[in-house]
Design an enzyme around this catalytic site. Sequence first.
Site, PDB file in Angstrom:
ATOM      1  N   LYS A 116       1.049  -1.440  13.336  1.00 32.20           N
ATOM      2  CA  LYS A 116      -0.193  -1.961  12.757  1.00 32.20           C
ATOM      3  C   LYS A 116      -1.116  -2.577  13.809  1.00 32.20           C
ATOM      4  O   LYS A 116      -2.338  -2.477  13.723  1.00 32.20           O
ATOM      5  CB  LYS A 116       0.123  -2.974  11.657  1.00 32.20           C
ATOM      6  CG  LYS A 116       0.662  -2.335  10.375  1.00 32.20           C
ATOM      7  CD  LYS A 116       0.853  -3.365   9.284  1.00 32.20           C
ATOM      8  CE  LYS A 116       1.163  -2.718   7.947  1.00 32.20           C
ATOM      9  NZ  LYS A 116       2.399  -1.960   7.932  1.00 32.20           N
ATOM     10  N   GLU A 200      -5.186 -11.670   9.702  1.00 31.73           N
ATOM     11  CA  GLU A 200      -6.517 -11.118   9.486  1.00 31.73           C
ATOM     12  C   GLU A 200      -7.161 -11.790   8.276  1.00 31.73           C
ATOM     13  O   GLU A 200      -6.492 -12.418   7.457  1.00 31.73           O
ATOM     14  CB  GLU A 200      -6.452  -9.601   9.286  1.00 31.73           C
ATOM     15  CG  GLU A 200      -5.653  -9.166   8.073  1.00 31.73           C
ATOM     16  CD  GLU A 200      -5.387  -7.670   8.028  1.00 31.73           C
ATOM     17  OE1 GLU A 200      -5.468  -7.026   9.082  1.00 31.73           O
ATOM     18  OE2 GLU A 200      -5.105  -7.152   6.939  1.00 31.73           O
ATOM     19  N   GLU A 288      -4.537   0.832   7.455  1.00 34.10           N
ATOM     20  CA  GLU A 288      -3.524   1.562   8.204  1.00 34.10           C
ATOM     21  C   GLU A 288      -3.696   3.052   7.926  1.00 34.10           C
ATOM     22  O   GLU A 288      -4.438   3.448   7.024  1.00 34.10           O
ATOM     23  CB  GLU A 288      -2.115   1.118   7.809  1.00 34.10           C
ATOM     24  CG  GLU A 288      -1.763   1.372   6.346  1.00 34.10           C
ATOM     25  CD  GLU A 288      -0.378   0.869   5.982  1.00 34.10           C
ATOM     26  OE1 GLU A 288       0.458   0.710   6.900  1.00 34.10           O
ATOM     27  OE2 GLU A 288      -0.116   0.652   4.784  1.00 34.10           O
ATOM     28  N   ASN A 290      -1.442   6.466   7.010  1.00 35.77           N
ATOM     29  CA  ASN A 290      -0.161   7.055   6.623  1.00 35.77           C
ATOM     30  C   ASN A 290      -0.103   8.472   7.179  1.00 35.77           C
ATOM     31  O   ASN A 290      -0.875   9.340   6.766  1.00 35.77           O
ATOM     32  CB  ASN A 290       0.000   7.064   5.106  1.00 35.77           C
ATOM     33  CG  ASN A 290       0.108   5.661   4.537  1.00 35.77           C
ATOM     34  OD1 ASN A 290      -0.656   5.278   3.660  1.00 35.77           O
ATOM     35  ND2 ASN A 290       1.042   4.869   5.030  1.00 35.77           N
ATOM     36  N   PHE A 348      10.649  -5.084 -15.489  1.00 34.24           N
ATOM     37  CA  PHE A 348      10.650  -3.865 -14.675  1.00 34.24           C
ATOM     38  C   PHE A 348      11.950  -3.670 -13.898  1.00 34.24           C
ATOM     39  O   PHE A 348      11.955  -3.095 -12.809  1.00 34.24           O
ATOM     40  CB  PHE A 348       9.452  -3.852 -13.708  1.00 34.24           C
ATOM     41  CG  PHE A 348       8.128  -3.849 -14.415  1.00 34.24           C
ATOM     42  CD1 PHE A 348       7.516  -2.663 -14.769  1.00 34.24           C
ATOM     43  CD2 PHE A 348       7.497  -5.041 -14.748  1.00 34.24           C
ATOM     44  CE1 PHE A 348       6.298  -2.651 -15.443  1.00 34.24           C
ATOM     45  CE2 PHE A 348       6.279  -5.046 -15.421  1.00 34.24           C
ATOM     46  CZ  PHE A 348       5.683  -3.839 -15.768  1.00 34.24           C
TER      47      PHE A 348
END
Length: 702
Positions: A116, A200, A288, A290, A348
Amino acid sequence: MFTKILIANRGEIACRVIVTAKKMGIATVAVFSDADREARHVKLADEAVHIGAAPSRESYLLGEKIIAAAKQTGAQAIHPGYGFLSENEAFAQRCEDKGIAFIGPKAHSIAAMGDKIASKKLANEAKVNTIPGWNDAIESAERAVQIARDIGYPVMIKASAGGGGKGLRVAHDDKEALEGFAACQNEARNSFGDDRIFIEKFVQQPRHIEIQVLGDSQGNVIYLNERECSIQRRHQKVIEEAPSPFISDATRKAMGEQAVALAKAVKYQSAGTVEFVVGKDQDFYFLEMNTRLQVEHPVTECITGLDLVELMIRVAAGEPLPLTQADVKRDGWAIECRINAEDPFRNFLPSTGRLVKFQPPAQTLFAGGVGDRAASPAARAAEAPAREAGTTGYGVRVDTGVYEGGEIPMYYDSMIAKLIVHGIDRDDAIHKMRAALNGFVIRGISSNIPFQAALLAHPRFVSGDFNTGFIAEHYAQGFHAEDVPHDDPLFLVALAAFMNRRYRARASGISGQLAGHNVKVGERFVVVVLGADGQHQHHEVSVTDFEGKSGSSAVSVGGNSYQISSSATLGEIRVQGQCNGAAFTAQVERGTARNPLALRIAHNGTQIDAMVLSPMGAELHRLMPYKAPPDLSKFLLSPMPGLLVQVAVEPGQKVQAGEKLAVIEAMKMENILFAAQDGVVSKVLAGKGESLAVDQVIVEFE
């Protein structure tokens, strides 16, 4: 072009790659673990090679075994799918070193975008918008606080090697920055073996919007519009759509051009995704990249008419892109729902086991633009008229790696299927998705379909007014049955009465009935909707035939009239028909665990259990005493199927509320069970390493 490729993956993505390979005339090799011997991707492939035990670290993550399988079978290329080894630069390089094409970007591109901190520096050099922040590793918590003050709160503290929500905290003040830095560092060290942290600016009301890019070995790079991925739960995407209902054409173009600039900066070849965070004023910043095919790639395929897997294969074989930026189209609207094996009403928790029934809605769209040989007869039958009518550009697609009777293993992620719809516009796509969810029959395990139905009906989602905090904001206390308000709850009552009339009509037609005692259909009934704690609702209904034909009834309930017609076969779960002239799809079953005489009706995420009785029967039912459920407070029950990895107590031990009792592992997640109250352990009834069923007793208290 390759003549044989190996797919280094499992589940729906392995099946998805096989479909396109077959279309292209390329033979396929599947790899499988012990848990996947009978898996669908193994059945679909031309060949299959066993690569190890069930845990992924002993099978799907063993790059050398996968390369050996490719050599053994003569596969010239490997498609990694997503997850596992798809973004592993060492594996990509090893494939190239062994003379096997990696169907994905080159190792140097994966390396450049996988870190990153390094990727943000590259993005800055390529003049891509990046979030204000400190992009070098921060040496101490005190330095983190100083940097956070300079940037301005709120800030996001992130691990360089983080992912999946691990190693990430939001800080609103100095105290949270101090604590967040330490927590992120520990999580990152334990999960990734890399404790570098950066900071950030935290973008408020953020949306997660990503740009699909495609590059070839000749240096051509194009972008294929965007995907809206802001509906997330714990940093995991739940619903994706293309295009985004939020950004303007000007923002789309600017984001696309910056994504292309970044891809060119790392000489990107293959399909990839550049992720942006977009603020409430359409200010956007690089998150980012992928370097693989995304789970949500089908929505891009729908609106562009392209087969991304085919393009990946062609690029890997050295072919140039067959289209330019000017050729990229944006047709209609596509939505994808991830159908996961999890119980939304139990917070969940993962749900594993056998798929007693698995009946997806009929497909009219297919991955790769071709019919899937493993599709059900109903799906194949539905395909033909759609093709003849020329409507295959819009409709329903199901990407899955499971089948009826198959197992959902505990070792991998929870995805059962991806349900994709393509509509003329966003409203049409939402309508199609709600109907498709209504017709998706899954039994034997729990699924998140009711939750998906609730999200699609939420006014904020329908209006397109949402951000990444949507689920956390609206379902902060979890998801409950009452969170799915039905727009016409009496329709469910009417449907119960309609189906009961059909059952009685069939019973009345059976021959050999004793004279004077034959079944009478009747017209007046009471629908008793069964509630918790014996709190039942009684609805008086009248049911009469209309249009003088079988399968049609006029139902009157609560002052409303419903003219319902359906040709559904009795005994089928999925019921399709017309109500007051509008099409509907619902699910109806006779008999429930609580009451074998009840009808279970499910529609638009809402479910009722109802008994349809004569007026006298309803009066007698009112007199029935309520039987309270047994007291289970003396037992620790497993809330889900899974592997018992730790029992933290022993007989005779005193425990306090909140103390850890056991740890269960399922679907790559560890779930810790805590004591609900003080007590003394009487018996431990399950041991470490045991596979647990849902509600199995682990510990008994005195």
